[in-house]
Design a protein around this motif. Structure first.
Motif, PDB file in Angstrom:
ATOM      1  N   THR A 103      45.525  28.134  34.552  1.00  0.00           N
ATOM      2  CA  THR A 103      46.497  28.542  33.544  1.00  0.00           C
ATOM      3  C   THR A 103      45.956  29.631  32.629  1.00  0.00           C
ATOM      4  O   THR A 103      46.608  30.657  32.405  1.00  0.00           O
ATOM      5  CB  THR A 103      46.913  27.325  32.681  1.00  0.00           C
ATOM      6  N   THR A 104      44.772  29.414  32.086  1.00  0.00           N
ATOM      7  CA  THR A 104      44.193  30.369  31.144  1.00  0.00           C
ATOM      8  C   THR A 104      43.979  31.717  31.800  1.00  0.00           C
ATOM      9  O   THR A 104      44.281  32.768  31.213  1.00  0.00           O
ATOM     10  CB  THR A 104      42.864  29.833  30.590  1.00  0.00           C
ATOM     11  N   TYR A 105      43.465  31.708  33.036  1.00  0.00           N
ATOM     12  CA  TYR A 105      43.261  32.991  33.722  1.00  0.00           C
ATOM     13  C   TYR A 105      44.591  33.715  33.906  1.00  0.00           C
ATOM     14  O   TYR A 105      44.694  34.916  33.650  1.00  0.00           O
ATOM     15  CB  TYR A 105      42.597  32.804  35.087  1.00  0.00           C
ATOM     16  N   THR A 106      45.614  33.006  34.355  1.00  0.00           N
ATOM     17  CA  THR A 106      46.901  33.640  34.628  1.00  0.00           C
ATOM     18  C   THR A 106      47.482  34.285  33.376  1.00  0.00           C
ATOM     19  O   THR A 106      47.933  35.439  33.394  1.00  0.00           O
ATOM     20  CB  THR A 106      47.893  32.612  35.199  1.00  0.00           C
ATOM     21  N   TYR A 305      46.236  28.904  43.356  1.00  0.00           N
ATOM     22  CA  TYR A 305      45.044  29.417  42.681  1.00  0.00           C
ATOM     23  C   TYR A 305      44.129  30.163  43.641  1.00  0.00           C
ATOM     24  O   TYR A 305      43.572  31.211  43.315  1.00  0.00           O
ATOM     25  CB  TYR A 305      44.305  28.226  42.057  1.00  0.00           C
ATOM     26  N   GLU A 306      43.999  29.652  44.853  1.00  0.00           N
ATOM     27  CA  GLU A 306      43.098  30.244  45.832  1.00  0.00           C
ATOM     28  C   GLU A 306      43.558  31.626  46.285  1.00  0.00           C
ATOM     29  O   GLU A 306      42.744  32.441  46.718  1.00  0.00           O
ATOM     30  CB  GLU A 306      42.964  29.324  47.050  1.00  0.00           C
ATOM     31  N   PRO A 331      44.152  44.058  35.430  1.00  0.00           N
ATOM     32  CA  PRO A 331      44.087  42.682  34.931  1.00  0.00           C
ATOM     33  C   PRO A 331      42.642  42.219  34.775  1.00  0.00           C
ATOM     34  O   PRO A 331      41.702  42.898  35.186  1.00  0.00           O
ATOM     35  CB  PRO A 331      44.801  41.882  36.028  1.00  0.00           C
ATOM     36  N   LEU A 332      42.496  41.073  34.191  1.00  0.00           N
ATOM     37  CA  LEU A 332      41.177  40.463  34.054  1.00  0.00           C
ATOM     38  C   LEU A 332      40.592  40.175  35.432  1.00  0.00           C
ATOM     39  O   LEU A 332      41.290  39.643  36.291  1.00  0.00           O
ATOM     40  CB  LEU A 332      41.309  39.152  33.267  1.00  0.00           C
ATOM     41  N   PRO A 333      39.327  40.526  35.687  1.00  0.00           N
ATOM     42  CA  PRO A 333      38.725  40.202  36.992  1.00  0.00           C
ATOM     43  C   PRO A 333      38.750  38.699  37.250  1.00  0.00           C
ATOM     44  O   PRO A 333      38.600  37.888  36.332  1.00  0.00           O
ATOM     45  CB  PRO A 333      37.283  40.717  36.850  1.00  0.00           C
ATOM     46  N   PHE A 334      38.960  38.339  38.497  1.00  0.00           N
ATOM     47  CA  PHE A 334      39.033  36.924  38.870  1.00  0.00           C
ATOM     48  C   PHE A 334      37.695  36.483  39.454  1.00  0.00           C
ATOM     49  O   PHE A 334      37.144  37.128  40.344  1.00  0.00           O
ATOM     50  CB  PHE A 334      40.146  36.699  39.900  1.00  0.00           C
TER      51      PHE A 334
END
Length: 380
Positions: A103-106, A305-306, A331-334
């Protein structure tokens, strides 16, 4: 006569040296200007994405909290002005997720990529723009913004765990008929002591799904972040620490009234599953979420998520499209995290059969990708 000539020669030499020094100075100045122009050109060629990424992090000097506070206060004024100029507040897209599913990453990735605020059920004190609909009877959701973000015009992605189920509580309580009610789960998606807004404001849903085995381990890791549930010095974030924690968790929370959530023919299998109650909560949450999404009857999207790791561009672009917004920055790197070594074959097989016995058809279709295909026929 000779003296006069000598003076003239010295005068000419001095003038020559002055001219030479002036010429060198001019050359150095020109070289400096060329160097600056080259650096500017190199920076420009790096592209919009990198420039925007850098601009997203405000320059705040170390210990200069006053500067940062002033920046935030100025931005709040801009947000409030934008809010007053909006004819209508943005409509809500619920980001529905079982805790620790990404959730936070998204939310952070969307903020950085679109430069638009997201939202949640928590009020952020000290500079946030506040409620999405401040001039209505609705209480929440509340904006969550970065300093270079703007309020979205059409849709705002809002975090909602609905009924998250506590990590340390009895499994039979979660399995009780009073808890397994879709209407109550749905109410928790938009009503609590901190928020209360019309569910009709929610026009779309995004459901996050993570490998249940990784989700259970991530829930264990998240316990270290909470003071009440902190395990620093008791358990370690290792295979051994996880299994020690799960042995305690099973004894404390899943050893009573097991018949309320485990079929008689599965009692021996249940003994092989670390953190048994966590797997039950995971399945129960998705069962209720799927029923709620179906009942709401609004467009919905499922994100695994994967897929952020395996096919990031297509996954993230699909989310941007579903939000009906535009990506203006990177976007933020995953960073990928999984924990395959935390479960042996017996534990995985037992958990798979138990999850199948708990899951609705919709939930089982979602998690089939995570289990051994050879066991699916046995679990059917």
């Amino acid at each position: 006569m000779l003296a006069t000539i000598d003076v003239q020669r010295r005068l000419i030499d001095n003038i020559g040296r002055l001219v030479l020094m002036s010429g060198l100075a001019v050359i150095f100045i020109c070289l400096g200007a060329v160097r600056l122009q080259t650096m500017d050109a190199q920076q420009a060629r790096r592209g919009v994405g990198e420039t925007q990424i850098k601009s997203r992090t405000p320059v705040v000097l170390k210990d200069d909290h006053e500067v940062h506070r002033n920046q935030k206060q100025e931005k709040v004024v801009e947000w409030k002005n934008q809010q007053r100029l909006q004819k209508h507040p943005p409509e809500i897209i619920h980001l529905m997720s079982f805790p620790n599913s990404g959730t936070t990453y998204t939310l952070t990735a969307i903020q950085k990529a679109t430069r638009e605020c997201t939202a949640s059920h928590s009020y952020h004190i000290g500079g946030e723009p506040g409620e999405i609909s401040p001039n209505s009877r609705n209480k929440g959701p509340y904006y969550d913004c970065e300093l270079d973000s703007w309020l979205p015009e059409k849709y705002v992605l809002s975090k909602s765990h609905c009924q998250p189920f506590c990590k340390q509580c009895h499994t039979y309580v979660v399995a009780s008929p009073q808890r397994m009610v879709q209407e109550k789960f749905q109410k928790h998606c938009h009503v609590s002591e901190k928020f209360n807004y019309d569910l009709n404001l929610v026009k779309k849903n995004v459901q996050l799904v993570r490998n249940p085995f990784d989700n259970v381990v991530a829930r264990f890791h998240s316990s270290f972040k909470s003071y009440e549930e902190g395990f620093t010095g008791i358990y370690e974030k290792t295979y051994e620490g996880f299994h020690q924690y799960c042995a305690w968790h099973n004894k404390e929370f899943s050893s009573k009234r097991t018949s309320d959530f485990v079929l008689p023919e599965h009692e021996e299998l249940a003994l092989k599953v670390p953190c048994l109650g966590e797997f039950f909560k995971y399945i129960a949450w998705h069962n209720l979420a799927n029923m709620t999404i179906e009942k709401m009857g609004v467009p919905s999207m499922t994100i695994y998520y994967e897929d952020y790791n395996e096919n990031f561009h297509e996954t993230f672009s699909g989310l941007i499209s579903f939000l009906e917004t535009k990506q203006v920055s990177e976007p933020l790197p995953f960073f990928w995290h999984d924990y395959p070594e935390y479960f042996d074959e017996d534990a995985r097989n037992a958990a798979t059969i138990l999850m199948k016995s708990w899951a609705s058809h919709e939930t089982w279709d979602m998690i089939r990708r995570y289990v051994d295909s050879n066991l699916i026929s046995d679990a059917d």
